[in-house]
Design a protein around this motif. Structure first.
Motif: not given
Length: 418
Positions: A14-15, A25-28, A33-37, A392-394
């Motif tokens: 992921q990194e 990395r949290t965005t990936v 997980s399908g939480k966002i696209t 934004l943080c993502d």
């Protein structure tokens, strides 16, 4: 095969994938997980990195089976329990609609006999009260403070509607469709999407019952915006098409159909359709030809004053930052007059300008606009601004190495949920 399996097949962590794409990395992780696209402008790079066509990527972005089946859901979603007072109010309204609909088909004397003992009397001027509540909501820095009064008004409306029948109930039904939209707005601002959607659904149902096409269409638009906010753009487009058809049967002197077009532009931008988005914006811009009375300042507030900021936001969605920045800066320059007390609107423009800074890898721009938006979120307790800031943080990615950006990220993470 899903997105996670494809990444692993290619030997990426992921990194590493995040580094290649310039995201955190949290965005990936949230993509997988399908939480966002991924946003439209991120998809070509992601597809190329994974060795996929854009069409193939769409299949890989399908949510995991557990999420599809309802086993998991975003943390922001709040589902009322069976005993939740708000859920009980909604159930009672649905029961009243069912009973009053049956009573209206009976002879007057029989209907009166069945309704014997039910409180009767002339209802208060609910329309005037609702209009006042919308004004209070717009001026309130913390939107949730309005809800206790909204709930009291809903209870009073329920009692009045219980004692009405047939054509006499239409004004009360219209007031109910109006007020449930406001209840939904309060819930939406607090990130309680399930509750907001339930209120909007009931508002649409009551608006249909009252044959109030503009009220009905506006409730559908608000419901679609829940889907837009969770990046379910295909679902939003379907609801908005229904809203477009309903609005066409409404009052042509009102701005309902133009508001529908404005939100359609957002859904189309989310789908990556630049041409369709610009056509929808052009339809929305036709509101300028209507009289000043085309919006009522309550459940219909679209008057075209936000089009500059909305156009800029749509170009940000599409990754056309060259077109976006001028529109957003122009909108921000009008803030003292145009935004008034709307922290939410100013916060949205600031967040979009921060996104442009992220894409340009410009930490100074990111810090300046994110800091101001964070101050607004802290002053207003707006769930909407907080949600934009967390998004934004993502996207901070490598910019988080700048200590100022990292500090902002920590402050955003510590924002209290409304």
């Amino acid at each position: 095969m899903g997105l996670t399996e494809r990444r692993r097949t290619l030997g990426y962590s992921q990194e590493k994938l995040a580094e290649l794409l310039g995201v955190d990395r949290t965005t990936v992780g949230r993509w997988e997980s399908g939480k966002i696209t991924p946003q439209p402008w991120q998809r070509p790079g992601l597809a190329a990195t994974l060795g996929l066509s854009l069409q193939e990527l769409e299949a890989f972005l399908s949510p995991p089976e557990a999420v599809q089946q309802g086993v998991a859901e975003p943390q922001s979603t709040h589902r009322p329990s069976v005993g939740d007072p708000d859920e009980m109010i909604r159930r009672e309204f649905l029961r009243i609609l069912t009973v009053s609909g049956a009573l209206s088909t009976l002879p007057v004397d029989e209907a009166e006999a069945l309704a014997d003992g039910v409180h009767r009397g002339n209802p208060r001027d609910f329309g005037r009260m609702n209009s006042h509540l919308w004004q209070v909501y717009q001026l309130a820095r913390t939107k949730g403070t309005v809800y206790p009064v909204v709930r009291d008004q809903l209870t009073t409306l329920k009692e009045a509607l219980s004692g009405s029948q047939g054509g006499n109930s239409l004004p009360l039904l219209k007031a109910t469709a109006d007020l449930f939209q406001l209840a939904g707005e309060v819930a939406f601002d607090a990130n309680r999407y399930a509750e907001a959607a339930a209120s909007y659904t009931l508002a649409a149902s009551v608006g249909k019952e009252a044959r109030a096409y503009d009220l009905w269409a506006c409730a559908l638009v608000r419901h679609a915006y829940v889907d837009v906010s969770e990046q379910r753009y295909h679902e939003a487009a379907e609801v908005l098409h229904a809203a477009e058809l309903v609005a066409a049967r409404g009052d042509s002197t009102m701005s309902t159909r133009h508001w529908v077009a404005s939100v359609q532009a957002e859904a189309l931008a989310g789908l990556g359709d630049l041409a369709g988005c610009e056509r929808a914006l052009a339809r929305a811009d036709e509101v300028q030809h209507l009289a000043d009375s085309s919006s009522n300042g309550g459940w219909l507030r679209f008057d075209g004053s936000r089009l500059a900021e909305e156009r800029g936001a749509r170009y940000v969605q599409l990754g056309r930052f060259d077109l976006a920045e001028d529109a957003l800066i122009a909108a921000l320059g009008q803030s003292a007059l145009a935004f008034g007390h709307s922290y939410r609107r100013r916060g949205a423009v600031l967040a979009d300008l921060a996104v442009i800074g992220i894409r340009r890898r410009d930490p100074d721009q990111v810090v300046a606009y994110t800091r101001e938006a964070l101050n607004l979120a802290q002053a207003s307790s707006s769930g909407y601004i907080a949600r934009r800031l967390r998004s934004l943080c993502d996207e901070f990615g490598p910019l988080s190495r700048d200590h100022r950006v990292a500090e902002l990220g920590a402050e955003i993470a510590s924002l209290k949920a409304p």
